[in-house]
Design a protein around this motif. Structure first.
Motif, PDB file in Angstrom:
ATOM      1  N   UNK A  99       0.866  -1.180   0.000  1.00 23.13           N
ATOM      2  CA  UNK A  99       0.000   0.000   0.000  1.00 23.13           C
ATOM      3  C   UNK A  99       0.902   1.230   0.000  1.00 23.13           C
ATOM      4  N   UNK A 100       0.397   2.320  -0.574  1.00 19.49           N
ATOM      5  CA  UNK A 100       1.164   3.566  -0.579  1.00 19.49           C
ATOM      6  C   UNK A 100       0.390   4.623   0.192  1.00 19.49           C
ATOM      7  N   UNK A 101       1.098   5.340   1.057  1.00 18.75           N
ATOM      8  CA  UNK A 101       0.513   6.467   1.775  1.00 18.75           C
ATOM      9  C   UNK A 101       1.048   7.722   1.105  1.00 18.75           C
ATOM     10  N   UNK A 102       0.125   8.580   0.639  1.00 18.85           N
ATOM     11  CA  UNK A 102       0.500   9.760  -0.136  1.00 18.85           C
ATOM     12  C   UNK A 102       0.044  11.040   0.553  1.00 18.85           C
ATOM     13  N   UNK A 103       0.819  12.100   0.347  1.00 16.68           N
ATOM     14  CA  UNK A 103       0.535  13.406   0.945  1.00 16.68           C
ATOM     15  C   UNK A 103       0.049  14.378  -0.112  1.00 16.68           C
ATOM     16  N   UNK A 104      -0.885  15.208   0.279  1.00 14.64           N
ATOM     17  CA  UNK A 104      -1.371  16.277  -0.590  1.00 14.64           C
ATOM     18  C   UNK A 104      -1.416  17.557   0.223  1.00 14.64           C
ATOM     19  N   UNK A 105      -0.934  18.652  -0.353  1.00 12.04           N
ATOM     20  CA  UNK A 105      -0.928  19.949   0.324  1.00 12.04           C
ATOM     21  C   UNK A 105      -1.728  20.930  -0.516  1.00 12.04           C
ATOM     22  N   UNK A 106      -2.627  21.676   0.125  1.00 13.37           N
ATOM     23  CA  UNK A 106      -3.479  22.623  -0.600  1.00 13.37           C
ATOM     24  C   UNK A 106      -2.629  23.660  -1.334  1.00 13.37           C
ATOM     25  N   UNK A 107      -3.048  23.979  -2.547  1.00 11.09           N
ATOM     26  CA  UNK A 107      -2.356  24.990  -3.328  1.00 11.09           C
ATOM     27  C   UNK A 107      -1.139  24.493  -4.085  1.00 11.09           C
ATOM     28  N   UNK A 108      -0.856  23.193  -4.023  1.00 11.98           N
ATOM     29  CA  UNK A 108       0.293  22.632  -4.727  1.00 11.98           C
ATOM     30  C   UNK A 108      -0.187  21.593  -5.725  1.00 11.98           C
ATOM     31  N   UNK A 109       0.149  21.809  -6.968  1.00 13.44           N
ATOM     32  CA  UNK A 109      -0.305  20.909  -8.024  1.00 13.44           C
ATOM     33  C   UNK A 109       0.737  19.858  -8.376  1.00 13.44           C
ATOM     34  N   UNK A 110       1.899  19.877  -7.673  1.00 16.67           N
ATOM     35  CA  UNK A 110       2.915  18.871  -7.933  1.00 16.67           C
ATOM     36  C   UNK A 110       2.352  17.485  -7.639  1.00 16.67           C
ATOM     37  N   UNK A 111       2.987  16.487  -8.219  1.00 16.42           N
ATOM     38  CA  UNK A 111       2.616  15.109  -7.916  1.00 16.42           C
ATOM     39  C   UNK A 111       2.776  14.869  -6.424  1.00 16.42           C
ATOM     40  N   UNK A 112       1.939  14.039  -5.864  1.00 20.32           N
ATOM     41  CA  UNK A 112       1.980  13.764  -4.431  1.00 20.32           C
ATOM     42  C   UNK A 112       3.138  12.828  -4.091  1.00 20.32           C
ATOM     43  N   UNK A 113       3.939  13.169  -3.073  1.00 12.02           N
ATOM     44  CA  UNK A 113       4.957  12.205  -2.620  1.00 12.02           C
ATOM     45  C   UNK A 113       4.267  11.069  -1.866  1.00 12.02           C
ATOM     46  N   UNK A 114       4.778   9.858  -2.046  1.00  6.10           N
ATOM     47  CA  UNK A 114       4.185   8.670  -1.424  1.00  6.10           C
ATOM     48  C   UNK A 114       5.259   7.779  -0.817  1.00  6.10           C
ATOM     49  N   UNK A 115       4.889   7.046   0.216  1.00  5.33           N
ATOM     50  CA  UNK A 115       5.747   6.046   0.841  1.00  5.33           C
ATOM     51  C   UNK A 115       5.055   4.697   0.700  1.00  5.33           C
ATOM     52  N   UNK A 116       5.807   3.675   0.243  1.00  2.49           N
ATOM     53  CA  UNK A 116       5.260   2.335   0.086  1.00  2.49           C
ATOM     54  C   UNK A 116       5.469   1.544   1.373  1.00  2.49           C
ATOM     55  N   UNK A 117       4.403   0.956   1.880  1.00  5.51           N
ATOM     56  CA  UNK A 117       4.460   0.129   3.081  1.00  5.51           C
ATOM     57  C   UNK A 117       4.825  -1.287   2.650  1.00  5.51           C
TER      58      UNK A 117
END
Length: 119
Positions: A99-117
């Motif tokens: 599974x991957x846990x991904x981060x999203x920050x308001x106002x940023x259109x960059x691809x979301x960084x993710x960590x694979x469990x």
């Protein structure tokens, strides 16, 4: 500089069981855990941007699964002259292998960084 802040936040190297970190542009995510159990997730944003919010979601096989935690206001911090925003969540749950846990920050259109469990 985000890598230094990540080290200050005591995050591990990705992927290593349920602990790891990832960076994509100004947004970083760090996951702390054991085995497949995630204890805590932290999202960092380079610089001070009052009012910015973050949320985390689960992805599997490139597909969105669910929102793990809703939008949360980030806090402005400074470490050794480096300014950043941070949001932290206590999770205390097990995730499926890969599974991957991904981060999203308001106002940023960059691809979301993710960590694979991983096991």
């Amino acid at each position: 500089m985000a890598v230094s802040v990540m080290a200050v936040c005591a995050l591990g190297q990705a992927p290593a069981q349920a602990s790891g970190d990832a960076e994509d542009g100004p947004v970083s995510i760090g996951v702390i855990g054991d085995g497949l159990r995630v204890r805590e997730v932290r999202v960092l944003l380079d610089g001070w941007k009052p009012g910015v919010r973050a949320r985390i979601s689960e992805w599997r096989g490139g597909q969105y699964v669910r929102e793990i935690r809703e939008w949360k206001a980030m806090s402005s911090k400074e470490t050794r002259g480096y300014k950043y925003e941070i949001a932290t969540w206590k999770i205390g749950k097990d995730f499926r292998h890969r599974s991957r846990i991904c981060a999203e920050v308001s106002g940023h259109t960059e691809r979301m960084p993710c960590v694979t469990i991983q096991r």
